[in-house]
Design a protein around this motif. Structure first.
Motif, PDB file in Angstrom:
ATOM      1  N   GLU A 259       0.775  -1.089   0.217  1.00 30.94           N
ATOM      2  CA  GLU A 259      -0.157  -0.221   0.235  1.00 30.94           C
ATOM      3  C   GLU A 259       0.751   1.253   0.031  1.00 30.94           C
ATOM      4  N   LEU A 260       1.988   1.105   0.849  1.00 32.00           N
ATOM      5  CA  LEU A 260       2.717   2.468   0.658  1.00 32.00           C
ATOM      6  C   LEU A 260       3.751   2.596  -0.524  1.00 32.00           C
ATOM      7  N   ALA A 261       4.249   1.306  -0.963  1.00 35.98           N
ATOM      8  CA  ALA A 261       4.513   1.475  -2.423  1.00 35.98           C
ATOM      9  C   ALA A 261       3.385   2.154  -3.661  1.00 35.98           C
ATOM     10  N   ASN A 262       2.337   1.396  -3.519  1.00 38.08           N
ATOM     11  CA  ASN A 262       1.272   1.803  -4.222  1.00 38.08           C
ATOM     12  C   ASN A 262       0.577   3.836  -4.050  1.00 38.08           C
ATOM     13  N   SER A 263       1.190   3.745  -2.882  1.00 44.19           N
ATOM     14  CA  SER A 263      -0.014   5.254  -2.592  1.00 44.19           C
ATOM     15  C   SER A 263       1.349   6.464  -2.831  1.00 44.19           C
ATOM     16  N   GLN A 264       2.435   5.793  -4.013  1.00 41.42           N
ATOM     17  CA  GLN A 264       3.176   6.708  -3.459  1.00 41.42           C
ATOM     18  C   GLN A 264       2.687   8.021  -4.537  1.00 41.42           C
ATOM     19  N   GLY A 265       2.418   7.184  -6.362  1.00 39.75           N
ATOM     20  CA  GLY A 265       2.057   7.592  -6.992  1.00 39.75           C
ATOM     21  C   GLY A 265       2.758   8.373  -7.864  1.00 39.75           C
ATOM     22  N   TYR A 266       2.982   9.442  -7.886  1.00 41.16           N
ATOM     23  CA  TYR A 266       4.644  10.550  -8.894  1.00 41.16           C
ATOM     24  C   TYR A 266       5.058  10.975  -7.758  1.00 41.16           C
ATOM     25  N   LYS A 267       5.067  10.708  -6.605  1.00 42.11           N
ATOM     26  CA  LYS A 267       5.507  11.667  -5.455  1.00 42.11           C
ATOM     27  C   LYS A 267       7.184  11.089  -5.454  1.00 42.11           C
ATOM     28  N   GLY A 268       6.637   9.890  -5.754  1.00 44.45           N
ATOM     29  CA  GLY A 268       8.193   8.837  -5.127  1.00 44.45           C
ATOM     30  C   GLY A 268       9.351   9.434  -3.695  1.00 44.45           C
ATOM     31  N   ASP A 269       8.322   9.056  -2.321  1.00 44.87           N
ATOM     32  CA  ASP A 269       8.843   8.590  -1.654  1.00 44.87           C
ATOM     33  C   ASP A 269       9.531   7.568  -1.412  1.00 44.87           C
ATOM     34  N   TRP A 270      10.617   7.304  -1.858  1.00 42.18           N
ATOM     35  CA  TRP A 270      11.722   6.507  -1.779  1.00 42.18           C
ATOM     36  C   TRP A 270      12.010   6.225  -0.056  1.00 42.18           C
ATOM     37  N   SER A 271      12.530   7.375   0.314  1.00 44.38           N
ATOM     38  CA  SER A 271      13.241   7.356   1.378  1.00 44.38           C
ATOM     39  C   SER A 271      12.239   6.612   2.301  1.00 44.38           C
ATOM     40  N   GLY A 272      10.680   7.433   2.471  1.00 43.32           N
ATOM     41  CA  GLY A 272       9.788   6.966   3.576  1.00 43.32           C
ATOM     42  C   GLY A 272       9.521   5.245   3.272  1.00 43.32           C
ATOM     43  N   LEU A 273       9.302   5.195   1.137  1.00 44.62           N
ATOM     44  CA  LEU A 273       9.557   3.350   1.485  1.00 44.62           C
ATOM     45  C   LEU A 273      10.779   3.049   1.849  1.00 44.62           C
ATOM     46  N   PHE A 274      11.971   3.196   1.608  1.00 43.29           N
ATOM     47  CA  PHE A 274      13.130   1.893   2.649  1.00 43.29           C
ATOM     48  C   PHE A 274      12.951   1.931   3.633  1.00 43.29           C
ATOM     49  N   ALA A 275      12.267   2.955   4.306  1.00 45.76           N
ATOM     50  CA  ALA A 275      12.318   3.583   6.037  1.00 45.76           C
ATOM     51  C   ALA A 275      11.283   1.964   6.550  1.00 45.76           C
ATOM     52  N   GLY A 276       9.790   2.140   5.895  1.00 40.30           N
ATOM     53  CA  GLY A 276       9.268   0.879   6.472  1.00 40.30           C
ATOM     54  C   GLY A 276       9.481  -0.304   5.968  1.00 40.30           C
ATOM     55  N   LEU A 277      10.467  -0.598   4.678  1.00 39.94           N
ATOM     56  CA  LEU A 277      10.630  -1.781   4.845  1.00 39.94           C
ATOM     57  C   LEU A 277      12.104  -2.487   5.294  1.00 39.94           C
ATOM     58  N   VAL A 278      13.041  -1.209   5.906  1.00 41.46           N
ATOM     59  CA  VAL A 278      13.340  -1.344   7.108  1.00 41.46           C
ATOM     60  C   VAL A 278      13.191  -1.834   8.591  1.00 41.46           C
ATOM     61  N   MET A 279      12.006  -1.310   8.892  1.00 44.64           N
ATOM     62  CA  MET A 279      10.773  -1.803   9.722  1.00 44.64           C
ATOM     63  C   MET A 279      10.298  -2.961   9.991  1.00 44.64           C
ATOM     64  N   ALA A 280       9.589  -3.234   8.584  1.00 38.87           N
ATOM     65  CA  ALA A 280       9.263  -4.912   8.714  1.00 38.87           C
ATOM     66  C   ALA A 280      10.479  -6.007   8.797  1.00 38.87           C
ATOM     67  N   MET A 281      11.630  -5.536   7.996  1.00 41.08           N
ATOM     68  CA  MET A 281      12.954  -6.394   8.373  1.00 41.08           C
ATOM     69  C   MET A 281      13.896  -6.855   9.707  1.00 41.08           C
TER      70      MET A 281
END
Length: 305
Positions: A259-281
């Motif tokens: 959902e976080l990856a899809n909700s970015q759309g054209y904004k490209g919040d890559w830093s937030g996506l990687f932060a969420g990925l590390v949280m889950a990891m």
């Protein structure tokens, strides 16, 4: 008739047996072993680099800005941007996904270990008609693809009122993990000594007390090993919650990352996506680092009786 004894040969003329060099002997075997050792260590080092580098890169990217991720992806962050983590935790609702995942995985893990250990103990220690049939029925559940059961499972859960609920997902996780748990723990219980259980029964302990107070503590290495494997599988499960848990309130981490990856759309919040990925990891890495010795002990305990 006299026989004359032959005098022994001088010590200087004797050839010590230990000093005779045989072609293709220990020296060549030792060199072959060293070459094989170096080759195996080299393969392990390359494999470790291939595994660790993506993890380190994801951690670095979680502390960088979007511009630095795209412009200098392999450079270290100029400073630690903790706002990426706070943004992913609050705005992307990672806190809610974390809470749902902990409840679902925690309850399903306890239920899987409890039911799986009880079934495995009975199958390993008691002979009764249908014992082998039940055992092979659990093994057959391991070979059954879960994707074939998604459609009927959806309608069964819907008819029982368990769709889009935490407890419904917990029951599905338990049923999904039981075949491997029973298969693993059955082999482990067979390696445990029967004399301890017999002594407990002679002292007046019931079957229930013998299992929970005697046999279950002895099976602790196996429980930890199979618990880690079930934790990894349930924590990273995506297909089952996607089909059976469509309510946004009860989404788990795997759904939240998508959902976080899809909700970015054209904004490209890559830093937030990687932060969420590390949280889950991080919980998965922490669990394996803490219990790595117990996992190895549980896997090797049944090898030598």
């Amino acid at each position: 008739m006299k026989t004359t004894d032959t005098p022994p040969a001088p010590a200087a003329d004797r050839v010590p047996v230990s000093k005779v060099t045989v072609p293709g002997g220990k020296k060549e075997k030792g060199s072959e072993g060293q070459v094989l050792n170096v080759f195996s260590h080299g393969v392990l080092i390359i494999w470790a680099i291939l595994v660790v580098m993506p993890l380190l890169w994801a951690v670095m990217a979680s502390f960088k800005t979007d511009d630095s991720i795209l412009s200098t992806p392999w450079a270290l962050p100029d400073k630690l941007h903790f706002d990426n983590w706070s943004r992913a935790w609050s705005q992307a609702h990672m806190s809610d996904y974390f809470f749902n995942t902990i409840i679902v995985v925690g309850c399903s893990l306890v239920g899987t270990l409890l039911l799986g250990s009880m079934a495995a103990y009975v199958l390993a220690r008691f002979d009764f008609p249908g014992n082998r049939f039940l055992y092979f029925l659990f093994i057959g559940g391991m070979s059954f693809p879960i994707i074939l059961a998604l459609v009927p499972l959806f309608f069964v859960m819907n008819n029982m009122g368990l769709l889009n609920t935490r407890h419904g997902l917990i029951l599905v996780y338990i049923a999904y993990s039981l075949p491997f748990t029973v298969f693993f723990l059955t082999s482990f219980f067979r390696t445990l000594p029967t004399s301890v259980a017999e002594a407990a029964m002679l002292d007046g302990a019931s079957h229930t007390r013998t299992f929970f107070q005697v046999m279950l503590p002895m099976a602790k290495p196996g429980l930890i090993s199979v618990g880690i494997f079930n934790f990894l599988g349930q924590w990273n499960q995506y297909m089952l919650p996607t089909v059976l848990n469509t309510d946004p309130k009860y989404r788990v981490l795997s759904q939240g990352l998508v959902e976080l990856a899809n909700s970015q759309g054209y904004k490209g919040d890559w830093s937030g996506l990687f932060a969420g990925l590390v949280m889950a990891m991080l919980p998965v890495l922490a669990a394996y680092i803490i219990f790595q010795r117990q996992v190895v002990a549980g896997l090797t305990a049944g090898a030598v009786k």
